[in-house]
Write a protein that holds these residues in place. Sequence first.
Motif, mmCIF file in Angstrom:
data_model
loop_
_atom_site.group_PDB
_atom_site.id
_atom_site.type_symbol
_atom_site.label_atom_id
_atom_site.label_comp_id
_atom_site.label_asym_id
_atom_site.label_seq_id
_atom_site.Cartn_x
_atom_site.Cartn_y
_atom_site.Cartn_z
ATOM 1 N N LEU A 184 8.744 -37.812 -40.867
ATOM 2 C CA LEU A 184 9.329 -36.650 -40.181
ATOM 3 C C LEU A 184 8.553 -36.354 -38.900
ATOM 4 N N GLU A 185 7.252 -36.637 -38.932
ATOM 5 C CA GLU A 185 6.429 -36.393 -37.742
ATOM 6 C C GLU A 185 6.892 -37.279 -36.585
ATOM 7 N N ALA A 186 7.266 -38.523 -36.897
ATOM 8 C CA ALA A 186 7.754 -39.417 -35.839
ATOM 9 C C ALA A 186 9.109 -38.939 -35.330
ATOM 10 N N GLN A 187 9.975 -38.542 -36.253
ATOM 11 C CA GLN A 187 11.297 -38.035 -35.856
ATOM 12 C C GLN A 187 11.131 -36.809 -34.956
ATOM 13 N N LEU A 188 10.194 -35.945 -35.347
ATOM 14 C CA LEU A 188 9.987 -34.698 -34.608
ATOM 15 C C LEU A 188 9.417 -34.971 -33.199
ATOM 16 N N THR A 189 8.478 -35.884 -33.103
ATOM 17 C CA THR A 189 7.856 -36.163 -31.802
ATOM 18 C C THR A 189 8.892 -36.688 -30.806
ATOM 19 N N ALA A 278 13.943 -42.879 -47.044
ATOM 20 C CA ALA A 278 15.228 -43.323 -47.595
ATOM 21 C C ALA A 278 16.384 -42.397 -47.202
ATOM 22 N N ALA A 279 16.073 -41.189 -46.742
ATOM 23 C CA ALA A 279 17.116 -40.201 -46.405
ATOM 24 C C ALA A 279 17.643 -40.437 -44.992
ATOM 25 N N PRO A 280 18.760 -39.806 -44.624
ATOM 26 C CA PRO A 280 19.171 -39.840 -43.211
ATOM 27 C C PRO A 280 18.171 -39.025 -42.370
ATOM 28 N N PRO A 281 18.264 -39.081 -41.035
ATOM 29 C CA PRO A 281 17.323 -38.291 -40.223
ATOM 30 C C PRO A 281 17.377 -36.812 -40.613
#
Length: 378
Positions: A184-189, A278-281
């Motif tokens: 999630l940290e990568a998605q958030l950045t 494993a979840a969607p974004p």
Amino acid sequence: MLPEEYLAPYAAHSAGGAGRRYPETAHSSRSQFQRDRDRIIHSSAFRRLEYKTQVFLNHEGDLFRTRLTHSLEVAQVGRSLARNLRLNEDLVEAISLAHDLGHTPFGHVGQDVLNECMKEHGGFEHNLQSLRVVDELEEHYGAYDGLNLMFETREGILKHCSLTNARLLGPVAVRFIDRTQPSLEAQLTNLADEIAYNSHDIDDGLRSGLITIEQLEQVDFFARLWRDVQHTFPGLSGRRAIYETLRRLITALADDLIVTSGALLADAAPKSIDDVRAAPPLIRFSDPMRKDATELKRFLRENLYRHYKVNRMRVKASRIVRELYESFMAEPVLLPPDYQDKSGDVGKQARKIADYIAGMTDRYAIREHRRLFSLDEL
Ligand code: MG
């Protein structure tokens, strides 16, 4: 309180991940991701960001963003988002500060030209180069090349990657093959990056005079915020009015992301980072905000990034990068010894040249070009 005690179960934790390529014992006073951030700040690639172009050339004005101030703004936005979602702030900060380390001089055009030049030799991509900087090019440790960062930091730096490259890169790129998500940290950045450049490119664009408030008022999202400022402070103009609007813009984007992602997380209830993968974004803007942000990006692309004055800089810069590459390829003896490849392998020599050019700051590239092409400069 230990640095990671406040984290949600779905955040990235220092323990339990894939760790480092070369195992190291835990530090008594810093989390693994704090150590990563510190290694990045002490790297030479990080210091070079100060003299690399974001949109405007570094010497065009002291107030424009550079890659360095851009990276700091991404880290600032990212950390406050992370704290709200109980994600790992230290990891977000590390990814933010490292995400542009592989950028060439002169912004995106440098990458595009190098990619063309390197067509026969695996191409060039700034994202991949950022990873290469932290994995291989930094020379800080006696025992290994690179900074030996945590898997989650490296994965966050590698924002996108072609299938061909993913197959070559191994575990850090597996998600591009099996289509899973990063932390999630990568998605958030990733989205903190977008929030930062959308707002600061408006600011720099207005400051440079290449775009105007009147033009921006055609963008619905901006127009709403601008009207709101005029309503609160009737007659406010100039820099203050711009700052008031951009402040609201960042807040609107950040608040939307926190609410939307918070709801998605509550719904999906991931119990660990493995569930996240494993979840969607799960870190996103709401649909209306995505639409607003995309409209703003389109405006900036059409009116700022493709402004004829920016185009002039781009064409000049592409000439410099291409001529540097071609001269070095034709005559590798012109290169500093570290970048001369003795194996006789053309591909290896090309990669070393790409590393050399990508590592240059704007002004170093200009100077190096002059040293190669002008008889007045040695
Ligand atoms: Mg960026």
